[in-house]
Design a protein around this motif. Structure first.
Motif, PDB file in Angstrom:
ATOM      1  N   SER A 194       0.804  -1.224   0.000  1.00  0.00           N
ATOM      2  CA  SER A 194       0.000   0.000   0.000  1.00  0.00           C
ATOM      3  C   SER A 194       0.835   1.272   0.000  1.00  0.00           C
ATOM      4  CB  SER A 194      -0.943   0.009   1.206  1.00  0.00           C
ATOM      5  OG  SER A 194      -0.203   0.014   2.412  1.00  0.00           O
ATOM      6  N   GLN A 195       2.083   1.218   0.488  1.00  0.00           N
ATOM      7  CA  GLN A 195       2.899   2.427   0.585  1.00  0.00           C
ATOM      8  C   GLN A 195       3.580   2.715  -0.747  1.00  0.00           C
ATOM      9  OE1 GLN A 195       5.212   3.586   4.152  1.00  0.00           O
ATOM     10  NE2 GLN A 195       7.037   3.549   2.855  1.00  0.00           N
ATOM     11  N   GLY A 216      -4.015   8.950  -5.561  1.00  0.00           N
ATOM     12  CA  GLY A 216      -3.172   8.333  -4.550  1.00  0.00           C
ATOM     13  C   GLY A 216      -2.426   9.326  -3.687  1.00  0.00           C
ATOM     14  N   ARG A 257       1.953  11.878   1.390  1.00  0.00           N
ATOM     15  CA  ARG A 257       2.290  10.500   1.052  1.00  0.00           C
ATOM     16  C   ARG A 257       1.559  10.136  -0.235  1.00  0.00           C
ATOM     17  NH1 ARG A 257      -1.322   7.192   5.649  1.00  0.00           N
ATOM     18  NH2 ARG A 257      -3.356   7.541   4.661  1.00  0.00           N
ATOM     19  N   GLN A 259      -0.468   6.716  -1.743  1.00  0.00           N
ATOM     20  CA  GLN A 259      -0.964   5.359  -1.602  1.00  0.00           C
ATOM     21  C   GLN A 259      -0.811   4.641  -2.942  1.00  0.00           C
ATOM     22  OE1 GLN A 259      -0.953   5.269   1.653  1.00  0.00           O
ATOM     23  NE2 GLN A 259      -2.989   4.380   1.914  1.00  0.00           N
ATOM     24  N   GLN A 262      -4.653   0.813  -6.059  1.00  0.00           N
ATOM     25  CA  GLN A 262      -5.262  -0.478  -5.748  1.00  0.00           C
ATOM     26  C   GLN A 262      -6.278  -0.906  -6.808  1.00  0.00           C
ATOM     27  OE1 GLN A 262      -4.452  -2.169  -2.785  1.00  0.00           O
ATOM     28  NE2 GLN A 262      -2.944  -0.580  -2.363  1.00  0.00           N
TER      29      GLN A 262
END
Length: 351
Positions: A194-195, A216, A257, A259, A262
């Motif tokens: 996920s990171q 993201g 950040r 992500q 997905q």
């Protein structure tokens, strides 16, 4: 300036040309910069064709087989230039699920002896992939992004009631200091990936970020993490730690950040960092007017990521921690110190 209907405030540099009330522009810029640290920038003047070219070249590079990309692996460069494979760079002691190529100003490597600081080794040439048009596209983008970022710095200084050239010591026209990252976030296969890149502040002066429509990017707010979607014809401006230090914490580099996607789609972005000249000594503290200085309570302090006023040391610190394999190969003494101070770095790298 517009603050409605968008995830971030929007600043349009065209307002400086269409309005005679520059004071209002700078008041708004100062407020947004202080409150947000992040904003969309329109009217930036980056040529659409140059943006398209660099994005196409980025896609071509990341579509190469791994063995071709590894020919210019960062591991070969003491200057931290070149390709980094997926999960090789680290943020907050965790691997980032992304691959990238780092490209700086094309300068010769310095002859460094044992008496000179290790950060002198950061200056040096890039590694270039064998792709027709790649270097030309990168250099064309750098030639537009670099003066834009300097112009933004001077706008920030005017908003802080400073001379627009007050931080020119950080910028050496003979040895330009900037870093370009072309980044690919592969679609995550499971939650463990996920990171895309962990929560962090940018270490330079100003970041210009171009992102695609996949999503993201998130910024940390008092209400939690906030999604920052794509906005057409805009780039994102991010304040770096160098401005946080120079303003004694009046400005803050915002924590953000990415992500990892997905949804089965890969994500691509282009990040240009205006970084301080590593040979300029210490970052100067701006003499803010009393009403601003009263709000400047010093930079944020993170014991896991200390800030140093000394430019070269602060720049090297970030590179060493992010790329442990390069550090171990090219900076063995610093690697030993770093892993003794933070032994979990090695434990997590080996896991």
């Amino acid at each position: 300036m517009h603050t409605t209907d968008y995830a971030l405030p929007v600043i349009d540099l065209n307002d400086l040309h269409t309005s005679t009330d520059h004071g209002a522009f700078y008041q708004g810029l100062g407020r947004i910069t202080r409150d947000s640290g992040f904003f969309y920038l329109k009217g930036h003047g980056l040529d659409a064709k140059i943006i398209q070219d660099i994005q196409q070249q980025s896609l071509k590079f990341f579509q190469l087989p791994l063995h071709e990309k590894n020919k210019i692996a960062m591991l070969h460069s003491a200057h931290f230039r070149g390709y980094t494979r997926v999960a090789s760079e680290r943020t907050a002691q965790r691997p980032d699920y992304r691959e990238q190529i780092d490209i700086g100003a094309e300068l010769p490597a310095l002859t460094v002896d044992a008496q000179q600081a290790a950060y002198y080794r950061l200056q040096g040439p890039n590694q270039w992939p064998d792709l027709v048009g790649f270097k030309e596209a990168v250099e064309a983008f750098q030639q537009q992004a670099h003066p834009l970022s300097i112009a933004l710095l001077r706008h920030f200084l005017i908003a802080l009631q400073q001379d627009p050239h007050a931080l020119d010591t950080l910028i050496d026209p003979e040895r330009p200091s900037h870093l370009l990252k072309l980044i690919h976030y592969p679609a995550a296969q499971d939650a463990s990936q996920s990171q895309g890149v962990g929560a962090h502040k940018d270490s330079g002066i100003i970041t210009l970020l171009l992102q695609d429509q996949v999503g993201g990017l998130q910024v940390k707010t008092a209400q939690g993490w906030k999604d920052i979607p794509y906005l057409e014809d805009a780039c994102i401006v991010i304040i770096g730690e160098a401005l946080e230090l120079a303003s004694n914490g009046y400005l803050h580099g915002n924590i953000h950040r990415v992500q990892a996607p997905q949804n089965g789609q890969d994500r691509y972005s282009t990040a240009f960092f205006l970084t301080p000249n590593i040979f300029a000594g210490d970052i100067p503290i701006l003499p803010l007017p009393a009403e601003l200085a009263a709000l400047a309570q010093g930079p944020d302090y993170d014991p896991d990521n200390p800030l140093y006023q000394q430019i070269g040391l602060n720049t090297l610190k970030g590179r060493l921690r992010s790329h442990l394999d390069v550090t171990e190969k090219h900076y063995p003494q610093e690697y030993l110190k770093l892993t003794q101070q933070t032994p979990r770095l090695v434990a997590e790298t080996d896991s």
